[in-house]
Each structure stands twice: as C-alpha cells, then as structure tokens.
Motif scaffolding. Structure first.
Motif: not given
Ligand SMILES: Nc1ncnc2c1ncn2[C@@H]1O[C@H](COP(=O)(O)OP(=O)(O)OP(=O)(O)O)[C@@H](O)[C@H]1O
Length: 337
Positions: A62-68, A302-304
C-alpha cells in the motif's frame, strides 16, 4: 546539506542530465474511490532512472509502488488525478508521459520503450494459449513487418518471428520445449519468465518488474535476481518493485524507500543499506532475517485519512524533524532526517 543538489535534481526535468532516461518530477496521484474517498496514493515523488541500473522501489503493502509503475506506463484508472511530470528521454526523443495521448503511449512507449513484467505474472498470461503463441503475437504486434533487427544478442541480424521467439526464450532462461506449454502447465517461476520474455518482445530500454520474486522459492528468487541483473548489464534500466528488501539488496544499484505514498529515502544500495538515514529504512532492515526479524510496530496510516506532518511519525522511534521534503545530498536523499 546541499540545497543546490536538491535544486539541480528539480531542474533535471527541464534540462535532463544526459544519463537520465525517465525523469519523475514531483509526482502526486490521487484516486477517488466509488465511495467518494480520495486515496493519496503518491505524494510529491521525484527520482530519475538511469541506463544500465536497477532501481528497487521498496516499501510495505500500500505504499504506492504499483501506482507509481502504473503512472509511468499510463495505466492508471480513469478516476485517478495526476500532478507532476514524467519525461522519457530515449532515442533522441523526449516524451511527456503524463500528457502523451493514449494512442502515442500505445504506439511508442508501452512495450517498445518501457516493458512491464506485471505482478502475479501467471494471471496475466492467456490461459488457452501456449507460451509460443503468446510470444509470437507480442513480437508480431511490436514489429509489424515481421522481420527486423532484434535484441542485444543479435544486433546486425535479421530474425524471423520464430527465431526471435526462440531468442527471447533463451534470453530469460526458458527451454525451447517450455514454449509448447499452456499457463496451467507452468510453474510460477516459468510463468514469470514467459511474462518477462513478453515484456522484452519490443526490445524496451526500460523494464518495470512488479514484485517478480513474490511467491517464489529461494532458488527461483536467485534466478530472477540474476535475470534482472543481466538485463541491466545489457544497458537496460530496470525498475524493480518489491516489498522484499533482501531481494533489493541482491540486485539493486539504487534503492528508493516508499512509505504511505512518499519517498522517504533514496540512494546507492550499498550506502543506503550499510548506513540508513531514515528510521523507517532501519526498521525495514531489522525486519529482515539478518536484522533479527523485528517487525516495525504499528501499521501504515490510511491513505484516505493521512495524519498531518510526517506519515511515519506515529511509528517512528526517533526524533522526527517533521520536514517532509526529500532533501538531496549528492546521490542520496532523505525526508524527515
Ligand atoms: N484503482 C484504485 N482505486 C482506489 N485505490 C487504489 C487503486 N489502486 C491502488 N489504490 C490504492 O493506492 C494505494 C497504493 O497502492 P499500491 O498498489 O501502489 O501499493 P503497493 O505499494 O504496490 O502495495 P502492494 O505491495 O500490496 O502491491 C493503496 O492504498 C491502494 O489501496
């Protein structure tokens, strides 16, 4: 402290350093959920990807890696709001990845310049088709004329699609016989290799690998790490996304530590691991077997509903200055030192 280094880093997106391939500048991503909450998935993240180097993005779930990764590839959902800039400088061309049209991203970026090895690779393979069929399709799609010069190992040669598929398989350590397998017949490690071969089909200079070692046994982790290193030694840039600091330690040239959508520390891997500056990085290292398996007490916020100030404050054992800005000291950077 070098404010000038920080300034230089920020100027880099306007006049990139000659060796920066992907320049991420003050990136913030907010995602509105169906319930109307706003997830602050990334907050003011800046860094550069350089050729021939592996950058590991580490941090808890949930730290944002995949979103990046999704932001770099233009794969965010439509309900995401993005600020900042991501520039790709490749082949004498600079592409503003956040402002490029979907058509341009599909035609010029995804697969051709930036390849993605997705998280849970096996679930991204088409279940009813063999590895060969999926690789042939990828090669055909990324090289419309069917014949061209391919890959680092065969520069100067023209390969047929069949030869190119065989070359890709060899590149990722797949046996030619493995190409006849369907996804359900593959081990996790094999599926991951097929996904890596698919990511390499367009000969991209940047490879983003999202949790490629997750769920693999130790031997396969080593093979995966070796493969990522081999890609870097061919001159490709690898962005490795992992929660496994141990895997990052084995493969990365640079490490960026993410927490609650922020980058807390960045630097050359050997320096960052032997002399961590941020309490969170030290906590992650203590949580490794070599560090005594001491978990970091508490949970990420929580990121919200992010707390004001430093998001790590409630879990931080140290004296926190509360300064959220990532401050650059030459090649290293730290927030909240
Ligand atoms: N489509 C989406 N809608 C709402 N929130 C999202 C969406 N995609 C990601 N998030 C939120 O964005 C935040 C970052 O998610 P992300 O998947 O980047 O984390 P991560 O570091 O890759 O975690 P993991 O190791 O579990 O994959 C999380 O709180 C996730 O719930």
């Amino acid at each position: 402290m070098t404010t000038s280094a920080h300034d230089q880093r920020h100027r880099a997106s306007d006049t990139p350093a000659p060796d920066v391939l992907v320049d991420v500048h003050r990136l913030s991503v907010r995602i509105r959920t169906p319930l109307g909450h706003v997830v602050h998935a990334l907050n003011d993240v800046s860094f550069g990807l350089r050729p021939g180097r592996v950058l590991a993005l580490v941090g808890e779930s949930g730290s944002g890696k995949s979103v990046l990764a999704a932001t770099i590839l233009g794969l965010l959902p439509a309900n995401a709001q993005v600020r900042g800039r991501i520039m790709l400088h490749d082949g004498g061309e600079s592409i503003d990845l956040l402002r490029a049209s979907e058509t341009r991203l599909a035609a010029k970026v995804r697969g051709r310049r930036i390849g993605l090895v997705p998280q849970s690779a096996s679930t991204h393979l088409t279940p009813v088709r063999t590895a060969r069929s999926q690789l042939e399709e990828a090669v055909r799609a990324l090289t419309p004329r069917g014949h061209r010069r391919f890959g680092a190992s065969s520069r100067g040669q023209s390969l047929t699609i069949t030869e190119r598929v065989r070359e890709l398989a060899g590149h990722v350590g797949l046996d030619p016989a493995d190409l006849a397998l369907y996804p359900h017949e593959m081990s996790g490690g094999m599926a991951q290799r097929v996904a890596t071969a698919l990511a390499l089909a367009g000969d991209p200079r940047v490879v983003v690998a999202d949790e490629p070692t997750a769920g693999l046994d130790r031997e396969l982790v080593h093979l995966t790490v070796d493969l990522l290193r081999a890609l870097a030694s061919e001159g490709r840039t690898v962005l490795l996304i992992t929660h496994d600091l141990g895997a990052a330690e084995r493969v990365a040239d640079d490490i960026a530590v993410m927490y609650a959508g922020r980058m807390l520390e960045f630097g050359p891997a050997t320096q960052l691991l032997s002399d961590s500056w941020h309490d969170y990085t030290r906590g992650l290292l203590r949580a490794l077997p070599a560090g005594g398996l001491v978990p970091i007490p508490g949970q990420p916020p929580s990121l919200t509903d992010l707390p004001p100030g430093c998001a790590f404050h409630r879990r931080c054992p140290g004296e926190c200055s509360g300064d959220l800005a990532l401050t650059w000291f030459g090649e290293r950077a730290v927030a909240c030192r």
